[in-house]
Design a protein around this motif. Sequence first.
Motif, PDB file in Angstrom:
ATOM      1  N   MET A   1       0.823  -1.215   0.000  1.00 27.52           N
ATOM      2  CA  MET A   1       0.000   0.000   0.000  1.00 27.52           C
ATOM      3  C   MET A   1       0.854   1.261   0.000  1.00 27.52           C
ATOM      4  SD  MET A   1      -3.185   0.903  -0.007  1.00 27.52           S
ATOM      5  CE  MET A   1      -4.041  -0.544   0.631  1.00 27.52           C
ATOM      6  N   LYS A   2       2.088   1.105   0.451  1.00 26.71           N
ATOM      7  CA  LYS A   2       2.947   2.277   0.592  1.00 26.71           C
ATOM      8  C   LYS A   2       3.178   2.986  -0.724  1.00 26.71           C
ATOM      9  CE  LYS A   2       6.074   2.144   3.673  1.00 26.71           C
ATOM     10  NZ  LYS A   2       7.243   1.837   4.485  1.00 26.71           N
ATOM     11  N   THR A   3       3.160   2.232  -1.818  1.00 24.63           N
ATOM     12  CA  THR A   3       3.435   2.851  -3.126  1.00 24.63           C
ATOM     13  C   THR A   3       2.162   3.229  -3.867  1.00 24.63           C
ATOM     14  OG1 THR A   3       3.495   0.660  -4.134  1.00 24.63           O
ATOM     15  CG2 THR A   3       5.594   1.602  -3.393  1.00 24.63           C
ATOM     16  N   LEU A   4       1.036   3.156  -3.159  1.00 23.99           N
ATOM     17  CA  LEU A   4      -0.252   3.417  -3.802  1.00 23.99           C
ATOM     18  C   LEU A   4      -0.306   4.803  -4.410  1.00 23.99           C
ATOM     19  CD1 LEU A   4      -3.241   2.764  -4.320  1.00 23.99           C
ATOM     20  CD2 LEU A   4      -3.738   3.596  -2.023  1.00 23.99           C
ATOM     21  N   ALA A   5      -0.500   4.849  -5.717  1.00 24.01           N
ATOM     22  CA  ALA A   5      -0.707   6.103  -6.465  1.00 24.01           C
ATOM     23  C   ALA A   5       0.446   7.080  -6.345  1.00 24.01           C
ATOM     24  CB  ALA A   5      -1.993   6.800  -6.005  1.00 24.01           C
ATOM     25  N   ARG A   6       1.598   6.628  -5.804  1.00 29.34           N
ATOM     26  CA  ARG A   6       2.689   7.573  -5.552  1.00 29.34           C
ATOM     27  C   ARG A   6       3.240   8.159  -6.851  1.00 29.34           C
ATOM     28  NH1 ARG A   6       5.696   8.399  -1.174  1.00 29.34           N
ATOM     29  NH2 ARG A   6       4.937   6.518  -0.156  1.00 29.34           N
ATOM     30  N   ALA A   7       3.442   7.334  -7.847  1.00 27.64           N
ATOM     31  CA  ALA A   7       4.008   7.841  -9.104  1.00 27.64           C
ATOM     32  C   ALA A   7       3.098   8.865  -9.744  1.00 27.64           C
ATOM     33  CB  ALA A   7       4.252   6.674 -10.064  1.00 27.64           C
ATOM     34  N   ALA A   8       1.802   8.554  -9.766  1.00 31.42           N
ATOM     35  CA  ALA A   8       0.862   9.492 -10.399  1.00 31.42           C
ATOM     36  C   ALA A   8       0.786  10.796  -9.639  1.00 31.42           C
ATOM     37  CB  ALA A   8      -0.522   8.849 -10.484  1.00 31.42           C
ATOM     38  N   LEU A   9       0.641  10.694  -8.327  1.00 29.84           N
ATOM     39  CA  LEU A   9       0.496  11.918  -7.535  1.00 29.84           C
ATOM     40  C   LEU A   9       1.771  12.752  -7.546  1.00 29.84           C
ATOM     41  CD1 LEU A   9      -1.501  10.494  -4.497  1.00 29.84           C
ATOM     42  CD2 LEU A   9      -2.308  12.127  -6.192  1.00 29.84           C
ATOM     43  N   THR A  10       2.929  12.104  -7.496  1.00 28.49           N
ATOM     44  CA  THR A  10       4.193  12.848  -7.493  1.00 28.49           C
ATOM     45  C   THR A  10       4.357  13.654  -8.766  1.00 28.49           C
ATOM     46  OG1 THR A  10       5.229  11.181  -6.098  1.00 28.49           O
ATOM     47  CG2 THR A  10       6.684  12.644  -7.325  1.00 28.49           C
ATOM     48  N   LEU A 164      -8.513  17.281 -13.524  1.00 27.29           N
ATOM     49  CA  LEU A 164      -9.210  16.018 -13.756  1.00 27.29           C
ATOM     50  C   LEU A 164      -8.462  14.840 -13.138  1.00 27.29           C
ATOM     51  CD1 LEU A 164     -10.370  16.456 -17.474  1.00 27.29           C
ATOM     52  CD2 LEU A 164     -11.736  16.695 -15.396  1.00 27.29           C
ATOM     53  N   LEU A 165      -7.132  14.840 -13.267  1.00 23.91           N
ATOM     54  CA  LEU A 165      -6.346  13.762 -12.681  1.00 23.91           C
ATOM     55  C   LEU A 165      -6.514  13.733 -11.165  1.00 23.91           C
ATOM     56  CD1 LEU A 165      -4.272  11.495 -12.908  1.00 23.91           C
ATOM     57  CD2 LEU A 165      -2.465  13.228 -12.803  1.00 23.91           C
ATOM     58  N   ALA A 166      -6.476  14.892 -10.521  1.00 19.39           N
ATOM     59  CA  ALA A 166      -6.638  14.949  -9.068  1.00 19.39           C
ATOM     60  C   ALA A 166      -8.008  14.417  -8.651  1.00 19.39           C
ATOM     61  CB  ALA A 166      -6.453  16.382  -8.581  1.00 19.39           C
ATOM     62  N   ARG A 167      -9.032  14.735  -9.443  1.00 21.29           N
ATOM     63  CA  ARG A 167     -10.374  14.233  -9.121  1.00 21.29           C
ATOM     64  C   ARG A 167     -10.438  12.712  -9.256  1.00 21.29           C
ATOM     65  NH1 ARG A 167     -14.458  18.519 -12.154  1.00 21.29           N
ATOM     66  NH2 ARG A 167     -14.057  20.314 -10.783  1.00 21.29           N
ATOM     67  N   GLU A 168      -9.815  12.182 -10.307  1.00 20.20           N
ATOM     68  CA  GLU A 168      -9.824  10.730 -10.484  1.00 20.20           C
ATOM     69  C   GLU A 168      -9.066  10.046  -9.358  1.00 20.20           C
ATOM     70  OE1 GLU A 168     -11.710   9.321 -12.377  1.00 20.20           O
ATOM     71  OE2 GLU A 168     -12.058  10.526 -14.174  1.00 20.20           O
ATOM     72  N   GLU A 218      -5.741  13.583   1.203  1.00 24.67           N
ATOM     73  CA  GLU A 218      -5.492  15.000   1.487  1.00 24.67           C
ATOM     74  C   GLU A 218      -4.577  15.612   0.425  1.00 24.67           C
ATOM     75  OE1 GLU A 218      -6.929  16.974   3.698  1.00 24.67           O
ATOM     76  OE2 GLU A 218      -8.187  15.237   4.160  1.00 24.67           O
ATOM     77  N   GLU A 219      -3.585  14.838  -0.014  1.00 27.89           N
ATOM     78  CA  GLU A 219      -2.698  15.340  -1.064  1.00 27.89           C
ATOM     79  C   GLU A 219      -3.457  15.550  -2.375  1.00 27.89           C
ATOM     80  OE1 GLU A 219       0.560  12.668  -1.407  1.00 27.89           O
ATOM     81  OE2 GLU A 219       1.509  13.298   0.464  1.00 27.89           O
ATOM     82  N   ALA A 220      -4.380  14.623  -2.679  1.00 28.57           N
ATOM     83  CA  ALA A 220      -5.161  14.766  -3.905  1.00 28.57           C
ATOM     84  C   ALA A 220      -6.088  15.970  -3.830  1.00 28.57           C
ATOM     85  CB  ALA A 220      -5.966  13.489  -4.149  1.00 28.57           C
ATOM     86  N   LEU A 221      -6.692  16.197  -2.666  1.00 31.70           N
ATOM     87  CA  LEU A 221      -7.552  17.372  -2.500  1.00 31.70           C
ATOM     88  C   LEU A 221      -6.750  18.657  -2.639  1.00 31.70           C
ATOM     89  CD1 LEU A 221      -9.693  16.112   0.535  1.00 31.70           C
ATOM     90  CD2 LEU A 221     -10.510  16.513  -1.801  1.00 31.70           C
ATOM     91  N   LYS A 222      -5.576  18.653  -2.017  1.00 33.87           N
ATOM     92  CA  LYS A 222      -4.706  19.829  -2.148  1.00 33.87           C
ATOM     93  C   LYS A 222      -4.286  20.020  -3.603  1.00 33.87           C
ATOM     94  CE  LYS A 222      -0.366  19.568  -1.292  1.00 33.87           C
ATOM     95  NZ  LYS A 222       0.977  19.410  -0.677  1.00 33.87           N
ATOM     96  N   GLY A 223      -3.983  18.924  -4.273  1.00 32.40           N
ATOM     97  CA  GLY A 223      -3.579  19.008  -5.676  1.00 32.40           C
ATOM     98  C   GLY A 223      -4.661  19.598  -6.549  1.00 32.40           C
TER      99      GLY A 223
END
Length: 460
Positions: A1-10, A164-168, A218-223
């Motif tokens: 789980m630690k790597t969940l969505a990390r590449a996309a969000l980064t 759009l990416l942040a919403r997804e 929280e990071e996605a909301l901030k993004g």
Amino acid sequence: MKTLARAALTAFFLNVLMAGTTLAGSPGHTTLVLDLDSCISTALQAAPEIGEAQADLALTSSKLDEAKAYRYPQINVMSLFGPAPGAKREDISPTINTNKSFSIRDLTWFASTDLVITQPLWTFGKISENMKAATHGTEVDKSKKQQKGNEVALEVKKYYYSVLLAREMQTVLAELQLYMLQGKKKIQELIDNESDSGDPMDLYKIDAYSGEINKYMEEALKGERLATAALKARLGLADNVDVTVATERLELPDESLPDLNSAIEKARFQRPEFKQLKEGMAARTALVEAAKANYYPDIFLAGMASWAYADNRDRIKNPYITDTFKHAYGGVALGLKWHLDFGITAAKVAAEQAQLNRLESTKMYADNYIPLQAKKAWLEMQEAQKNVSITQNAYQSAKKWGAAALANFDFGIGNPRDVFDAVGIYGKMKAAHYQSIFDYKMAKANLEYALGDHQTISPK
């Protein structure tokens, strides 16, 4: 789980944070719901880069008007008014009196006007070549304005797709939060029923995984807020106006990749930078010829008129004697003006030739780099298109894996860790799926930029 969505969000957060935009606004503001085309149109109207490019174009147009104006006559007028000594014709009749003394009492006033008109006839290219240079210069600035418009459109697309990416990502994380909640409820029921499958340690694991998911949420909301703020700033909206994107989902369009060779040829044909170089080289060639024209004289037609009047002075009507303070005469003549120097003109020619050589080198770079830029974007589109299918299959398989692992766990023959692993891979691959769609859209935007396809602003 630690790597969940990390590449996309980064990748997303780096792109947005580099914009240097801060959040603004407060509740109760008017909100505009804009699609991508409306965002681009609004940004082009507000972009300071476009205003600067338009000012440069106006400056170049004024230089063209100046170059054209040298074809027309130029008029020089000088008028004087001041004191002059009085004089009578008897002072030179019948012989010139050389012992006439000046007395302050003889002082009077005079007024005069001298007018000279010159009409260029032949300048050996000084006027015509400068006109050519200015004409090509306006085309250069039109292309620069178009290029700025393309850059603004590309930036708007980045912010728009980032929202759009942040919403997804929020959708994916919300789905994972639901899975964690359901899992926790299930394990708690097993513990309460004193089942052998119920282990309090699993509750701790779920809480830990849930905490990490909440952090990413929280990071996605901030993004999303940052990307929206960056989009608003790019659109130049007032503080009391907010903006949101009209598109609901980040989806891969049903389209095929363009032919690569055709795309490269298209870039050579319509990319603004190529037109800038073409027109810029034509302008520099004309400036070289204009500088060479300084080796030759200017031939012109001149007309002149001179008038002067002074009180207490007699007019002398003698073609051999001219009275500075009281006269009237005029005439026309064919003139030649030739400036000769020792090396100055040659140095100016060399300077203009150096600028032309510089543009030729720049063109060689563009001939290699712009097709490479188009090819890079095309390959990134191809890669992203394949990754969309790969990640879709991966997260769908992970979902099936999770369902099977959960069924085994319900029957008491499975390990809850299998469920956690399946959910983690599912979330990671689904996030990567949307990242691939984002990558495809940005690669397409970069390809459109490389081809000069953003025909969204008038070059005038």
